[in-house]
Design a protein around this motif. Structure first.
Motif, mmCIF file in Angstrom:
data_model
loop_
_atom_site.group_PDB
_atom_site.id
_atom_site.type_symbol
_atom_site.label_atom_id
_atom_site.label_comp_id
_atom_site.label_asym_id
_atom_site.label_seq_id
_atom_site.Cartn_x
_atom_site.Cartn_y
_atom_site.Cartn_z
ATOM 1 N N LEU A 29 93.960 87.638 51.294
ATOM 2 C CA LEU A 29 93.473 89.183 50.876
ATOM 3 C C LEU A 29 94.383 90.020 49.870
ATOM 4 O O LEU A 29 93.444 90.310 48.984
ATOM 5 C CB LEU A 29 93.443 89.854 52.434
ATOM 6 C CG LEU A 29 93.203 92.071 52.649
ATOM 7 C CD1 LEU A 29 91.231 91.471 51.599
ATOM 8 C CD2 LEU A 29 93.315 92.150 53.484
ATOM 9 N N LYS A 30 95.853 89.942 50.175
ATOM 10 C CA LYS A 30 96.367 90.402 49.203
ATOM 11 C C LYS A 30 96.125 89.340 47.902
ATOM 12 O O LYS A 30 95.836 90.232 46.584
ATOM 13 C CB LYS A 30 97.536 89.507 49.742
ATOM 14 C CG LYS A 30 97.961 90.527 50.622
ATOM 15 C CD LYS A 30 99.440 90.853 51.103
ATOM 16 C CE LYS A 30 100.152 91.659 51.821
ATOM 17 N NZ LYS A 30 102.255 91.276 52.115
ATOM 18 N N PHE A 31 95.813 88.609 48.048
ATOM 19 C CA PHE A 31 95.643 87.906 46.870
ATOM 20 C C PHE A 31 94.334 88.524 46.045
ATOM 21 O O PHE A 31 93.869 88.417 45.081
ATOM 22 C CB PHE A 31 95.292 86.000 46.796
ATOM 23 C CG PHE A 31 95.013 85.279 45.237
ATOM 24 C CD1 PHE A 31 95.791 84.634 44.246
ATOM 25 C CD2 PHE A 31 93.092 85.438 46.186
ATOM 26 C CE1 PHE A 31 94.812 84.599 43.022
ATOM 27 C CE2 PHE A 31 92.519 84.083 44.173
ATOM 28 C CZ PHE A 31 93.117 84.400 42.889
ATOM 29 N N PHE A 32 93.152 88.282 46.721
ATOM 30 C CA PHE A 32 91.910 88.864 45.882
ATOM 31 C C PHE A 32 91.583 90.093 45.457
ATOM 32 O O PHE A 32 90.972 90.717 44.650
ATOM 33 C CB PHE A 32 91.163 88.687 47.201
ATOM 34 C CG PHE A 32 90.353 87.298 47.419
ATOM 35 C CD1 PHE A 32 89.625 86.545 46.069
ATOM 36 C CD2 PHE A 32 90.178 86.957 48.597
ATOM 37 C CE1 PHE A 32 89.565 85.462 46.386
ATOM 38 C CE2 PHE A 32 90.645 85.142 49.163
ATOM 39 C CZ PHE A 32 89.622 84.373 47.304
ATOM 40 N N VAL A 33 92.659 90.860 46.226
ATOM 41 C CA VAL A 33 92.862 92.601 45.629
ATOM 42 C C VAL A 33 93.549 92.343 44.947
ATOM 43 O O VAL A 33 93.646 93.424 43.448
ATOM 44 C CB VAL A 33 93.812 93.091 46.672
ATOM 45 C CG1 VAL A 33 93.898 94.803 46.462
ATOM 46 C CG2 VAL A 33 92.569 93.967 48.203
ATOM 47 N N HIS A 34 94.945 91.919 44.751
ATOM 48 C CA HIS A 34 95.378 91.669 43.399
ATOM 49 C C HIS A 34 94.162 90.956 42.396
ATOM 50 O O HIS A 34 94.147 91.541 41.559
ATOM 51 C CB HIS A 34 96.365 90.546 43.753
ATOM 52 C CG HIS A 34 97.251 90.433 42.457
ATOM 53 N ND1 HIS A 34 98.335 91.070 41.640
ATOM 54 C CD2 HIS A 34 97.220 89.312 41.516
ATOM 55 C CE1 HIS A 34 98.716 91.046 40.366
ATOM 56 N NE2 HIS A 34 98.377 89.515 39.999
ATOM 57 N N ARG A 35 93.588 89.905 42.428
ATOM 58 C CA ARG A 35 92.709 89.827 41.896
ATOM 59 C C ARG A 35 91.482 90.458 41.462
ATOM 60 O O ARG A 35 91.413 91.163 39.701
ATOM 61 C CB ARG A 35 91.969 88.505 41.716
ATOM 62 C CG ARG A 35 90.909 87.667 41.359
ATOM 63 C CD ARG A 35 90.255 86.503 41.438
ATOM 64 N NE ARG A 35 89.561 85.787 40.738
ATOM 65 C CZ ARG A 35 88.288 86.177 40.913
ATOM 66 N NH1 ARG A 35 87.347 87.307 41.513
ATOM 67 N NH2 ARG A 35 87.577 85.241 39.996
ATOM 68 N N ALA A 36 91.250 91.515 41.498
ATOM 69 C CA ALA A 36 90.717 92.252 41.431
ATOM 70 C C ALA A 36 91.083 93.347 40.738
ATOM 71 O O ALA A 36 90.348 94.164 39.622
ATOM 72 C CB ALA A 36 89.506 92.790 42.968
#
Length: 107
Positions: A29-36
């Motif tokens: 989730l942290k990865f995808f939030v950062h990616r966004a």
């Protein structure tokens, strides 16, 4: 010695696995939030480049692409290096603000 039944052992084992899955899900989730956040910054860079004078647009777009590529190499796709990733994102935001000010001055 304490006796534990098989069902209690399974619950303990499943509980541990569930915790590991939950931990992995949080990391993802942290990865995808950062990616966004990175993608939003990139889109904002391209929007700013569109506002620039015609002769500078291609250069600004290419500069943005190159800086994002360089940042990918610096972060090496490592999600555990959150401080470095946050630092790179903040540097990108600061750089975008500088470019926006320059574009607004030219207009």
């Amino acid at each position: 010695a304490i006796s534990i039944s098989t069902t209690e052992k399974e619950v303990v084992r499943c509980g541990g696995a569930a915790r590991r899955r939950a931990s992995k899900a949080r990391m993802d989730l942290k990865f995808f939030v950062h990616r966004a956040n990175v993608m939003a910054l990139y889109r904002e860079c391209l929007r700013t480049a569109r506002r620039a004078p015609v002769q500078a647009r291609a250069d600004l777009c290419e500069m943005a692409r190159q800086e994002f590529r360089d940042s990918i190499r610096l972060s090496d796709g490592n999600t555990k290096d959150a401080p470095n990733a946050k630092m790179l994102l903040q540097q990108g935001r600061n750089r975008l603000q500088e470019i926006k000010m320059m574009v607004d001055m030219v207009k």
